[in-house]
Design a protein around this motif. Structure first.
Motif, PDB file in Angstrom:
ATOM      1  N   VAL A 172       2.505  -1.253 -90.492  1.00 36.92           N
ATOM      2  CA  VAL A 172       2.290   0.089 -89.947  1.00 36.92           C
ATOM      3  C   VAL A 172       2.258   0.065 -88.424  1.00 36.92           C
ATOM      4  O   VAL A 172       2.870   0.917 -87.757  1.00 36.92           O
ATOM      5  CB  VAL A 172       0.980   0.690 -90.504  1.00 36.92           C
ATOM      6  N   ILE A 173       1.545  -0.892 -87.828  1.00 35.82           N
ATOM      7  CA  ILE A 173       1.448  -0.947 -86.368  1.00 35.82           C
ATOM      8  C   ILE A 173       2.807  -1.212 -85.735  1.00 35.82           C
ATOM      9  O   ILE A 173       3.167  -0.594 -84.725  1.00 35.82           O
ATOM     10  CB  ILE A 173       0.424  -2.013 -85.942  1.00 35.82           C
ATOM     11  N   VAL A 174       3.558  -2.124 -86.310  1.00 38.02           N
ATOM     12  CA  VAL A 174       4.891  -2.416 -85.776  1.00 38.02           C
ATOM     13  C   VAL A 174       5.790  -1.187 -85.877  1.00 38.02           C
ATOM     14  O   VAL A 174       6.521  -0.850 -84.938  1.00 38.02           O
ATOM     15  CB  VAL A 174       5.517  -3.615 -86.513  1.00 38.02           C
ATOM     16  N   TYR A 175       5.722  -0.471 -86.995  1.00 38.80           N
ATOM     17  CA  TYR A 175       6.526   0.738 -87.164  1.00 38.80           C
ATOM     18  C   TYR A 175       6.170   1.784 -86.113  1.00 38.80           C
ATOM     19  O   TYR A 175       7.050   2.413 -85.519  1.00 38.80           O
ATOM     20  CB  TYR A 175       6.306   1.302 -88.566  1.00 38.80           C
ATOM     21  N   MET A 176       4.882   1.980 -85.873  1.00 37.03           N
ATOM     22  CA  MET A 176       4.456   2.953 -84.863  1.00 37.03           C
ATOM     23  C   MET A 176       4.906   2.532 -83.474  1.00 37.03           C
ATOM     24  O   MET A 176       5.441   3.331 -82.704  1.00 37.03           O
ATOM     25  CB  MET A 176       2.933   3.096 -84.896  1.00 37.03           C
ATOM     26  N   ALA A 177       4.694   1.260 -83.137  1.00 37.13           N
ATOM     27  CA  ALA A 177       4.999   0.790 -81.791  1.00 37.13           C
ATOM     28  C   ALA A 177       6.488   0.904 -81.471  1.00 37.13           C
ATOM     29  O   ALA A 177       6.866   1.281 -80.358  1.00 37.13           O
ATOM     30  CB  ALA A 177       4.540  -0.659 -81.636  1.00 37.13           C
ATOM     31  N   LEU A 178       7.333   0.607 -82.433  1.00 37.49           N
ATOM     32  CA  LEU A 178       8.777   0.676 -82.188  1.00 37.49           C
ATOM     33  C   LEU A 178       9.257   2.112 -81.990  1.00 37.49           C
ATOM     34  O   LEU A 178      10.315   2.344 -81.400  1.00 37.49           O
ATOM     35  CB  LEU A 178       9.544   0.027 -83.348  1.00 37.49           C
ATOM     36  N   GLY A 179       8.480   3.088 -82.460  1.00 32.11           N
ATOM     37  CA  GLY A 179       8.878   4.487 -82.313  1.00 32.11           C
ATOM     38  C   GLY A 179       8.227   5.203 -81.149  1.00 32.11           C
ATOM     39  O   GLY A 179       8.546   6.365 -80.872  1.00 32.11           O
ATOM     40  N   ALA A 180       7.294   4.544 -80.438  1.00 34.17           N
ATOM     41  CA  ALA A 180       6.592   5.189 -79.318  1.00 34.17           C
ATOM     42  C   ALA A 180       7.512   5.242 -78.096  1.00 34.17           C
ATOM     43  O   ALA A 180       8.003   4.206 -77.638  1.00 34.17           O
ATOM     44  CB  ALA A 180       5.318   4.426 -78.990  1.00 34.17           C
ATOM     45  N   ARG A 181       7.725   6.453 -77.570  1.00 32.95           N
ATOM     46  CA  ARG A 181       8.616   6.647 -76.420  1.00 32.95           C
ATOM     47  C   ARG A 181       7.770   6.822 -75.167  1.00 32.95           C
ATOM     48  O   ARG A 181       7.351   7.927 -74.831  1.00 32.95           O
ATOM     49  CB  ARG A 181       9.504   7.856 -76.644  1.00 32.95           C
ATOM     50  N   GLU A 182       7.498   5.726 -74.500  1.00 37.13           N
ATOM     51  CA  GLU A 182       6.686   5.776 -73.287  1.00 37.13           C
ATOM     52  C   GLU A 182       7.452   6.447 -72.151  1.00 37.13           C
ATOM     53  O   GLU A 182       8.680   6.354 -72.072  1.00 37.13           O
ATOM     54  CB  GLU A 182       6.270   4.365 -72.869  1.00 37.13           C
ATOM     55  N   SER A 183       6.709   7.106 -71.284  1.00 42.27           N
ATOM     56  CA  SER A 183       7.325   7.799 -70.150  1.00 42.27           C
ATOM     57  C   SER A 183       7.578   6.827 -69.012  1.00 42.27           C
ATOM     58  O   SER A 183       6.633   6.181 -68.530  1.00 42.27           O
ATOM     59  CB  SER A 183       6.410   8.928 -69.672  1.00 42.27           C
ATOM     60  N   PRO A 184       8.835   6.706 -68.543  1.00 43.71           N
ATOM     61  CA  PRO A 184       9.124   5.753 -67.457  1.00 43.71           C
ATOM     62  C   PRO A 184       8.361   6.065 -66.175  1.00 43.71           C
ATOM     63  O   PRO A 184       8.053   5.165 -65.405  1.00 43.71           O
ATOM     64  CB  PRO A 184      10.640   5.914 -67.249  1.00 43.71           C
ATOM     65  N   ARG A 185       8.016   7.350 -65.955  1.00 46.95           N
ATOM     66  CA  ARG A 185       7.359   7.693 -64.690  1.00 46.95           C
ATOM     67  C   ARG A 185       5.949   7.125 -64.611  1.00 46.95           C
ATOM     68  O   ARG A 185       5.363   7.032 -63.529  1.00 46.95           O
ATOM     69  CB  ARG A 185       7.307   9.208 -64.515  1.00 46.95           C
ATOM     70  N   TYR A 186       5.379   6.738 -65.750  1.00 47.34           N
ATOM     71  CA  TYR A 186       4.047   6.155 -65.735  1.00 47.34           C
ATOM     72  C   TYR A 186       4.073   4.708 -65.253  1.00 47.34           C
ATOM     73  O   TYR A 186       3.064   4.187 -64.800  1.00 47.34           O
ATOM     74  CB  TYR A 186       3.415   6.216 -67.130  1.00 47.34           C
ATOM     75  N   SER A 187       5.219   4.068 -65.358  1.00 42.24           N
ATOM     76  CA  SER A 187       5.359   2.682 -64.895  1.00 42.24           C
ATOM     77  C   SER A 187       5.806   2.696 -63.435  1.00 42.24           C
ATOM     78  O   SER A 187       6.961   2.427 -63.106  1.00 42.24           O
ATOM     79  CB  SER A 187       6.372   1.927 -65.764  1.00 42.24           C
ATOM     80  N   THR A 188       4.897   3.035 -62.545  1.00 39.70           N
ATOM     81  CA  THR A 188       5.212   3.118 -61.129  1.00 39.70           C
ATOM     82  C   THR A 188       5.492   1.727 -60.563  1.00 39.70           C
ATOM     83  O   THR A 188       5.086   0.710 -61.130  1.00 39.70           O
ATOM     84  CB  THR A 188       4.051   3.752 -60.362  1.00 39.70           C
TER      85      THR A 188
END
Length: 458
Positions: A200-216
């Motif tokens: 379940v955790i792997v499935y969730m993590a692979l689908g999470a679309r992080e925002s590039p602007r947060y990675s300054t």
């Protein structure tokens, strides 16, 4: 108002929320069964248990900010949070299986060491997962209404996990796969839960679309970031108040099986019915509480839920059999549901204000710093259990004292009542930032912002 998960490029709310199912199963089996497994079955002395819990809580409080800070500084093509989720999931599963695989031949210092090592490792990898998973909530859903829906869904998945890891576990470990005097059922159940959580955790993590602007490009420094957080008044007021709720529920989850055995005089398997009704009421209540948040705001709803939860523990103290305990459990479930629906929203407002003020998204470090208060759970639960030996003579399953029923009535009802009453009073005095404005989804301004706007007690 757009619905969570419908806009292009956004993580569907259900895909994010299902991760809570995976993160909840392992740690709640551990917390819900560790006293029964190690103290009552294997004979670990409660004084040794208390010492270990204090030590592991201190270690965990120190490594949490470091884990959160490393997450905030991570820069990879997979994002900041996903690499940690993908590493932490298999490690937590493996450590949980080892935790419930202690050889029955272990005694004395050997048993203490096995318990200490794997308890600390399980909590460390759980912290790694939850710091990164929790940090995604304010990033993926900046608006409080969207955030409330996503949070309501994930808390719903958590409650489903609790039905399995708490309510069903006693049945699986003591009747289906083992007996009330054996450890084999715990090992088999841990293997099953670990495999499910990993998928379940792997499935969730692979689908999470992080925002590039947060990675300054600028990576926050540890000491200045920690200093900024500890000087934040809201960090202390919200953190300590929330800890009253967290510690109370930790006591309930760790002691309910022995409350059923000693206070109600029933087989441990009957914990299924009491835990089940509490969790089902909590799950159904999430819909109601989420609507209340939409109408009255998170702060007002948080205060109401705190007061209801405190009253429910008073009712549970006077339960004399399974029927009256279930009736009181309905109140516990209603109050708990309200806290699940609101507590993370209050914390998220504090995170939003920090990001707006400093121009950096330090959700990992900030949530890990809040995790310091959660680490108090281990210290308080360890001391609370130790107090049963001092006041009631309960030291282990082999040395249960003259009145173990009253001992666990105090552990499960009196201590949580005192804590949540303190929390309910403190919640009335707290100010938190107003709901995150829509412009919070845009890149933060370079200059200072006005912090005067806050939702104050009324």
């Amino acid at each position: 108002m757009s619905q969570p998960g419908t806009a292009p490029g956004r993580t569907p709310a259900w895909r994010y929320a299902i991760g809570m199912f995976g993160t909840s199963i392992p740690i709640n089996m551990i917390k819900g069964s560790m006293i029964l497994f190690y103290v009552d079955i294997l004979g670990l002395d409660v004084r040794a248990y208390g010492v270990v819990m204090v030590i592991y809580a201190v270690i965990d409080a120190l490594d949490n900010p470091l884990l959160g800070h490393l997450s905030d500084r991570t820069r990879s093509r997979f994002g900041r949070r996903r690499p940690w989720l993908l590493v932490g999931a298999p490690m937590l599963a493996a450590c949980m299986i080892a935790f419930f695989s202690a050889p029955t031949s272990l005694q004395g210092i050997g048993l203490v060491l096995w318990f200490a090592v794997f308890a600390i490792l399980c909590e460390a990898f759980d912290s790694m997962l939850n710091a990164n998973y929790g940090a995604l909530l304010p990033e993926l859903y900046p608006q409080e209404r969207d955030r409330a829906v996503a949070n309501g869904l994930r808390q719903g998945f958590q409650l489903v996990a609790l039905v399995i890891s708490l309510a069903v576990t006693p049945l699986l470990t003591t009747e289906v796969f083992g007996t009330e005097e054996s450890t084999r059922g715990f090992q088999i159940t841990a293997i099953i839960y670990g495999a499910v959580a990993l998928v379940v955790i792997v499935y969730m993590a692979l689908g999470a679309r992080e925002s590039p602007r947060y990675s300054t490009r600028e990576r926050p420094l540890l000491l200045p970031s920690v200093w900024s957080i500890v000087r934040n008044r809201m960090f202390w007021t919200v953190g300590l108040t929330g800890a009253c709720y967290g510690i109370a529920m930790a006591l309930v989850l760790s002691g309910i099986q022995l409350y059923v055995r000693y206070s109600l005089g029933l087989p441990v398997g009957n914990a299924l019915y009491l835990q089940g009704i509490v969790i089902l009421v909590s799950a159904g209540g999430l819909v109601v509480w989420t609507r209340v948040v939409a109408r009255r705001g998170a702060l007002w709803t948080w205060r109401l839920a705190f007061a209801l939860l405190a009253a429910s523990f008073a009712a549970l103290f006077f339960a004399t059999d399974l029927v009256t305990a279930i009736a009181a459990g309905v109140l516990v479930g209603a109050g708990w549901s309200g806290m699940l629906a609101t507590n993370d929203l209050i914390v998220a407002r504090v995170l939003d204000a920090d990001a707006a003020r400093n121009g950096e998204h330090r959700e990992g470090l900030f949530l890990s710093a809040f995790g310091f208060f959660a680490r108090l759970n281990g210290i308080v639960t360890g001391l609370a259990l130790t107090s049963l030996g001092v006041f009631f003579g309960y030291n282990s399953g082999d040395d249960s004292g003259t009145d173990p029923g009253l001992a666990f009535r105090v552990y499960l009802c009196v201590y949580p009542f005192v804590l949540t009453t303190i929390g309910a009073v403190a919640a009335r005095l707290i100010s938190v930032p107003i709901e995150t404005p829509r412009e919070a989804a845009e890149p933060p301004p370079t200059g200072p912002v006005d912090e005067s706007a806050a939702e104050r007690p009324r």
